[in-house]
Design a protein around this motif. Structure first.
Motif, PDB file in Angstrom:
ATOM      1  N   LEU A 170     -28.799 -30.711  35.722  1.00 65.01           N
ATOM      2  CA  LEU A 170     -28.422 -29.543  34.924  1.00 65.01           C
ATOM      3  C   LEU A 170     -29.301 -28.341  35.286  1.00 65.01           C
ATOM      4  O   LEU A 170     -28.806 -27.202  35.364  1.00 65.01           O
ATOM      5  CB  LEU A 170     -28.525 -29.858  33.425  1.00 65.01           C
ATOM      6  CG  LEU A 170     -27.449 -30.798  32.872  1.00 65.01           C
ATOM      7  CD1 LEU A 170     -27.707 -31.090  31.393  1.00 65.01           C
ATOM      8  CD2 LEU A 170     -26.070 -30.211  33.054  1.00 65.01           C
ATOM      9  N   LEU A 171     -30.587 -28.558  35.489  1.00 65.31           N
ATOM     10  CA  LEU A 171     -31.482 -27.473  35.912  1.00 65.31           C
ATOM     11  C   LEU A 171     -31.060 -26.920  37.287  1.00 65.31           C
ATOM     12  O   LEU A 171     -31.060 -25.706  37.495  1.00 65.31           O
ATOM     13  CB  LEU A 171     -32.930 -27.941  35.960  1.00 65.31           C
ATOM     14  CG  LEU A 171     -33.632 -28.085  34.606  1.00 65.31           C
ATOM     15  CD1 LEU A 171     -35.031 -28.658  34.801  1.00 65.31           C
ATOM     16  CD2 LEU A 171     -33.704 -26.743  33.900  1.00 65.31           C
ATOM     17  N   ALA A 172     -30.700 -27.798  38.187  1.00 66.95           N
ATOM     18  CA  ALA A 172     -30.262 -27.365  39.508  1.00 66.95           C
ATOM     19  C   ALA A 172     -28.966 -26.562  39.404  1.00 66.95           C
ATOM     20  O   ALA A 172     -28.816 -25.511  40.038  1.00 66.95           O
ATOM     21  CB  ALA A 172     -30.078 -28.565  40.430  1.00 66.95           C
ATOM     22  N   ILE A 173     -28.022 -27.030  38.587  1.00 70.55           N
ATOM     23  CA  ILE A 173     -26.764 -26.304  38.407  1.00 70.55           C
ATOM     24  C   ILE A 173     -27.050 -24.947  37.758  1.00 70.55           C
ATOM     25  O   ILE A 173     -26.493 -23.914  38.147  1.00 70.55           O
ATOM     26  CB  ILE A 173     -25.771 -27.143  37.564  1.00 70.55           C
ATOM     27  CG1 ILE A 173     -25.299 -28.355  38.371  1.00 70.55           C
ATOM     28  CG2 ILE A 173     -24.579 -26.291  37.121  1.00 70.55           C
ATOM     29  CD1 ILE A 173     -24.447 -29.333  37.584  1.00 70.55           C
ATOM     30  N   LEU A 198     -26.250 -21.285  39.296  1.00 71.52           N
ATOM     31  CA  LEU A 198     -25.454 -20.285  38.581  1.00 71.52           C
ATOM     32  C   LEU A 198     -26.223 -18.967  38.447  1.00 71.52           C
ATOM     33  O   LEU A 198     -25.651 -17.883  38.616  1.00 71.52           O
ATOM     34  CB  LEU A 198     -25.041 -20.809  37.203  1.00 71.52           C
ATOM     35  CG  LEU A 198     -23.973 -21.905  37.196  1.00 71.52           C
ATOM     36  CD1 LEU A 198     -23.751 -22.419  35.775  1.00 71.52           C
ATOM     37  CD2 LEU A 198     -22.678 -21.391  37.775  1.00 71.52           C
ATOM     38  N   VAL A 199     -27.511 -19.064  38.119  1.00 69.28           N
ATOM     39  CA  VAL A 199     -28.327 -17.845  37.997  1.00 69.28           C
ATOM     40  C   VAL A 199     -28.381 -17.122  39.339  1.00 69.28           C
ATOM     41  O   VAL A 199     -28.243 -15.891  39.410  1.00 69.28           O
ATOM     42  CB  VAL A 199     -29.750 -18.193  37.487  1.00 69.28           C
ATOM     43  CG1 VAL A 199     -30.706 -17.027  37.670  1.00 69.28           C
ATOM     44  CG2 VAL A 199     -29.700 -18.616  36.031  1.00 69.28           C
ATOM     45  N   LEU A 200     -28.563 -17.858  40.412  1.00 71.77           N
ATOM     46  CA  LEU A 200     -28.600 -17.244  41.733  1.00 71.77           C
ATOM     47  C   LEU A 200     -27.250 -16.648  42.112  1.00 71.77           C
ATOM     48  O   LEU A 200     -27.192 -15.568  42.707  1.00 71.77           O
ATOM     49  CB  LEU A 200     -29.053 -18.252  42.791  1.00 71.77           C
ATOM     50  CG  LEU A 200     -30.525 -18.666  42.725  1.00 71.77           C
ATOM     51  CD1 LEU A 200     -30.825 -19.749  43.746  1.00 71.77           C
ATOM     52  CD2 LEU A 200     -31.423 -17.472  42.963  1.00 71.77           C
ATOM     53  N   MET A 201     -26.173 -17.319  41.755  1.00 71.70           N
ATOM     54  CA  MET A 201     -24.848 -16.820  42.113  1.00 71.70           C
ATOM     55  C   MET A 201     -24.540 -15.488  41.427  1.00 71.70           C
ATOM     56  O   MET A 201     -23.937 -14.599  42.018  1.00 71.70           O
ATOM     57  CB  MET A 201     -23.773 -17.851  41.738  1.00 71.70           C
ATOM     58  CG  MET A 201     -23.675 -19.012  42.702  1.00 71.70           C
ATOM     59  SD  MET A 201     -22.492 -20.287  42.179  1.00 71.70           S
ATOM     60  CE  MET A 201     -21.024 -19.373  41.854  1.00 71.70           C
TER      61      MET A 201
END
Length: 140
Positions: free
Chosen positions: A19-22, A26-29
């Motif tokens: 979940l942290l990786a996702i 998302l934040v980077l996207m």
């Protein structure tokens, strides 16, 4: 039971990491495009401010040049007025002897040059004469 409790904690840890990786993805996207737009806007503002500063400097330099030219023109006018007044005062009193005197007096400004004054038959000085090296005497 202990084994299933450890596997539950391990599974929860893996889920949290996923979940942290996702979330990071998302934040980077969404965050990177916004950051790029913000960064481009800041770069544009900096360039605009630099251009304005350069323009102001050029304007101030042009004003300084204009002021210097005005002062030079005023100095030239004053010099011309002085020369005209001197001519007016000397008008009619310029004799060839006085002109020779002025020329000889001006020779003091030549620093360390050697000048020899030779009057001519027309009472005008020879202004320039070339120096020739002493030639050897012919032997007879």
């Amino acid at each position: 039971m202990k084994m299933s409790q450890n596997s539950t904690i391990g599974a929860k840890g893996v889920i949290v990491l996923v979940l942290l990786a996702i979330g990071a993805i998302l934040v980077l996207m969404f965050g990177l495009p916004v950051y790029n737009v913000w960064r481009a806007e800041m770069n544009g503002r900096a360039e605009l401010m630099q251009a304005e500063q350069t323009r102001k400097i050029k304007i101030e330099e042009a004003k300084a040049n204009l002021e210097a030219e005005k002062l030079n023109a005023q100095a030239e006018i004053e010099r011309a007025k002085g020369a005209a007044e001197a001519i007016r005062i000397e008008n009619g009193s310029l004799t060839p002897t006085y002109i020779q005197y002025l020329w000889v007096r001006q020779q003091g400004n030549l620093n360390d040059k050697t000048v020899i004054y030779i009057p001519t038959e027309t009472n005008l000085p020879i202004l320039e004469a070339g120096r020739t090296p002493a030639s050897p005497k012919p032997s007879h």
